[in-house]
Design a protein around this motif. Structure first.
Motif, mmCIF file in Angstrom:
data_model
loop_
_atom_site.group_PDB
_atom_site.id
_atom_site.type_symbol
_atom_site.label_atom_id
_atom_site.label_comp_id
_atom_site.label_asym_id
_atom_site.label_seq_id
_atom_site.Cartn_x
_atom_site.Cartn_y
_atom_site.Cartn_z
ATOM 1 N N SER A 141 0.837 -1.196 0.000
ATOM 2 C CA SER A 141 0.000 0.000 0.000
ATOM 3 C C SER A 141 0.873 1.247 0.000
ATOM 4 O O SER A 141 2.083 1.180 0.247
ATOM 5 N N LEU A 142 0.249 2.387 -0.244
ATOM 6 C CA LEU A 142 0.978 3.653 -0.153
ATOM 7 C C LEU A 142 1.488 3.880 1.261
ATOM 8 O O LEU A 142 2.579 4.424 1.468
ATOM 9 N N GLU A 143 0.730 3.439 2.231
ATOM 10 C CA GLU A 143 1.160 3.561 3.630
ATOM 11 C C GLU A 143 2.401 2.706 3.891
ATOM 12 O O GLU A 143 3.308 3.112 4.625
ATOM 13 N N ASP A 144 2.449 1.521 3.289
ATOM 14 C CA ASP A 144 3.637 0.667 3.427
ATOM 15 C C ASP A 144 4.877 1.383 2.905
ATOM 16 O O ASP A 144 5.942 1.337 3.514
ATOM 17 N N ILE A 145 4.749 2.037 1.745
ATOM 18 C CA ILE A 145 5.883 2.756 1.167
ATOM 19 C C ILE A 145 6.309 3.891 2.103
ATOM 20 O O ILE A 145 7.508 4.069 2.379
ATOM 21 N N SER A 146 5.356 4.659 2.588
ATOM 22 C CA SER A 146 5.675 5.757 3.515
ATOM 23 C C SER A 146 6.380 5.247 4.760
ATOM 24 O O SER A 146 7.398 5.814 5.196
ATOM 25 N N ASN A 147 5.874 4.170 5.326
ATOM 26 C CA ASN A 147 6.479 3.622 6.543
ATOM 27 C C ASN A 147 7.882 3.068 6.292
ATOM 28 O O ASN A 147 8.751 3.148 7.159
ATOM 29 N N SER A 148 8.094 2.517 5.111
ATOM 30 C CA SER A 148 9.391 1.908 4.807
ATOM 31 C C SER A 148 10.511 2.941 4.718
ATOM 32 O O SER A 148 11.689 2.588 4.769
ATOM 33 N N LEU A 149 10.163 4.208 4.595
ATOM 34 C CA LEU A 149 11.143 5.273 4.429
ATOM 35 C C LEU A 149 11.485 5.990 5.729
ATOM 36 O O LEU A 149 12.313 6.908 5.735
ATOM 37 N N LYS A 150 10.850 5.583 6.819
ATOM 38 C CA LYS A 150 11.095 6.227 8.114
ATOM 39 C C LYS A 150 12.291 5.580 8.815
ATOM 40 O O LYS A 150 12.441 4.356 8.771
ATOM 41 N N PRO A 151 13.148 6.371 9.453
ATOM 42 C CA PRO A 151 14.341 5.802 10.104
ATOM 43 C C PRO A 151 14.015 4.839 11.238
ATOM 44 O O PRO A 151 14.782 3.927 11.530
ATOM 45 N N ASP A 152 12.854 5.035 11.890
ATOM 46 C CA ASP A 152 12.478 4.170 13.014
ATOM 47 C C ASP A 152 11.388 3.176 12.611
ATOM 48 O O ASP A 152 10.666 2.651 13.458
ATOM 49 N N SER A 153 11.273 2.925 11.301
ATOM 50 C CA SER A 153 10.224 2.031 10.834
ATOM 51 C C SER A 153 10.550 0.582 11.199
ATOM 52 O O SER A 153 11.714 0.215 11.349
ATOM 53 N N PRO A 154 9.527 -0.246 11.312
ATOM 54 C CA PRO A 154 9.790 -1.677 11.504
ATOM 55 C C PRO A 154 10.463 -2.251 10.261
ATOM 56 O O PRO A 154 10.487 -1.615 9.210
ATOM 57 N N GLU A 155 10.994 -3.449 10.372
ATOM 58 C CA GLU A 155 11.702 -4.067 9.245
ATOM 59 C C GLU A 155 10.752 -4.270 8.068
ATOM 60 O O GLU A 155 9.787 -5.031 8.134
ATOM 61 N N LEU A 156 11.005 -3.525 6.986
ATOM 62 C CA LEU A 156 10.202 -3.638 5.780
ATOM 63 C C LEU A 156 11.130 -3.781 4.574
ATOM 64 O O LEU A 156 11.025 -3.050 3.588
ATOM 65 N N GLN A 157 12.065 -4.710 4.685
ATOM 66 C CA GLN A 157 13.059 -4.896 3.629
ATOM 67 C C GLN A 157 12.395 -5.280 2.312
ATOM 68 O O GLN A 157 11.667 -6.266 2.234
ATOM 69 N N MET A 158 12.632 -4.472 1.289
ATOM 70 C CA MET A 158 12.100 -4.776 -0.031
ATOM 71 C C MET A 158 12.973 -5.860 -0.664
ATOM 72 O O MET A 158 14.197 -5.753 -0.671
ATOM 73 N N ASP A 159 12.347 -6.890 -1.183
ATOM 74 C CA ASP A 159 13.125 -8.018 -1.705
ATOM 75 C C ASP A 159 12.829 -8.335 -3.162
ATOM 76 O O ASP A 159 13.384 -9.284 -3.714
ATOM 77 N N TYR A 160 11.968 -7.535 -3.810
ATOM 78 C CA TYR A 160 11.720 -7.752 -5.229
ATOM 79 C C TYR A 160 12.571 -6.763 -6.024
ATOM 80 O O TYR A 160 12.297 -5.562 -6.035
ATOM 81 N N ILE A 161 13.605 -7.285 -6.688
ATOM 82 C CA ILE A 161 14.491 -6.455 -7.501
ATOM 83 C C ILE A 161 13.997 -6.500 -8.946
ATOM 84 O O ILE A 161 13.964 -7.567 -9.560
ATOM 85 N N ALA A 162 13.615 -5.355 -9.482
ATOM 86 C CA ALA A 162 13.128 -5.293 -10.858
ATOM 87 C C ALA A 162 14.238 -5.706 -11.827
ATOM 88 O O ALA A 162 15.424 -5.512 -11.544
ATOM 89 N N PRO A 163 13.886 -6.275 -12.978
ATOM 90 C CA PRO A 163 14.900 -6.719 -13.954
ATOM 91 C C PRO A 163 15.862 -5.600 -14.337
ATOM 92 O O PRO A 163 15.481 -4.428 -14.440
#
Length: 262
Positions: A228-250
């Motif tokens: 979600s858009l909220e997931d993206i926003s949260n993933s950019l915060k320094p104190d965010s929970p672990e939201l490691q992105m693991d899908y690497i685009a080609p």
């Protein structure tokens, strides 16, 4: 005996589809390896080395990149003639754009610069095979409007610890994205391109390993409804929970579009 060193700044462009990235490696073709081989051919008696500004990955292309040439020999007598001879001997998928002499104070790595990346892609039906070196194809329906909203969230200063791989403890995760937008492609055209394609533009002074491809991967997941858009926003915060992105685009859709030095 002391030899004077001469310094040159050379801009290049290349198609990365058959190459294994920038950095020289044994037994595979790389941009650095082919450039070094060509320099040895056109200047067989010269003692020289090169230093690139960006280590692109395998299959990543560059509309504009650059390297610094260090020459412990004698100065190039005619820069225009050297450029012509250099291009004549480079492989077809690498081209030198310009050359200028710089001084010893110039450092292509440390010198302040802005890198512009573009990620070119299409969605839906499989595209013509000739497109493969230039763009990625996601054969599914993606919510492009939602992806555009997500792309805009990257703009500004954020913590990108969730958008990198294999970094050192000394890495700086806070980066400022000067520009981040997803738009319809009008820059790259060909008669075999799909009727509609898109570009993710991202500009910054520096990027972490695989950062742009992980950012693009997260946009695809937003388009699928998996993030979600909220997931993206949260993933950019320094104190965010672990939201490691693991899908690497080609890699084949990624283009180093431009490098500007201050």
């Amino acid at each position: 005996m002391f030899r004077k060193r001469f310094y040159y700044f050379i801009k290049i462009q290349y198609l990365g589809y058959r190459l294994h990235g920038w950095q020289k490696q044994p037994d595979v073709k790389t941009v650095e390896g082919l450039i070094t081989k060509t320099l040895r051919w056109v200047m067989p008696d010269a003692k020289c080395k090169i230093l690139g500004t960006s280590r692109t990955d395998a299959m990543v292309s560059a509309e504009e990149s650059a390297f610094e040439l260090f020459l412990d020999h004698e100065p190039l007598a005619d820069l225009d003639e050297f450029l012509k001879d250099f291009n004549k001997n480079l492989p077809q998928d690498i081209r030198a754009l310009s050359i200028e002499e710089v001084d010893e104070k110039f450092n292509i790595i440390q010198h302040s610069k802005t890198k512009e990346y573009a990620y070119l892609f299409s969605v839906g039906d499989k595209f013509h095979p000739f497109c493969a070196p230039f763009m990625a194809n996601f054969q599914e329906d993606l919510d492009i409007e939602k992806m555009k909203e997500a792309a805009s969230l990257f703009q500004g200063k954020h913590n990108f610890k969730n958008y990198c791989v294999r970094v050192s403890d000394k890495s700086t995760f806070e980066r400022e994205m000067i520009k981040s937008e997803l738009v319809e492609n009008t820059e790259y055209t060909a008669n075999f391109f799909p009727e509609r394609s898109y570009i993710f533009h991202i500009h910054a002074s520096g990027f972490l390993r695989h950062q742009v491809r992980l950012m693009m991967g997260s946009l695809v997941l937003v388009g699928r409804g998996e993030l979600s858009l909220e997931d993206i926003s949260n993933s950019l915060k320094p104190d965010s929970p672990e939201l490691q992105m693991d899908y690497i685009a080609p890699a084949s859709g990624l283009i180093l579009n431009k490098i500007e030095f201050d």
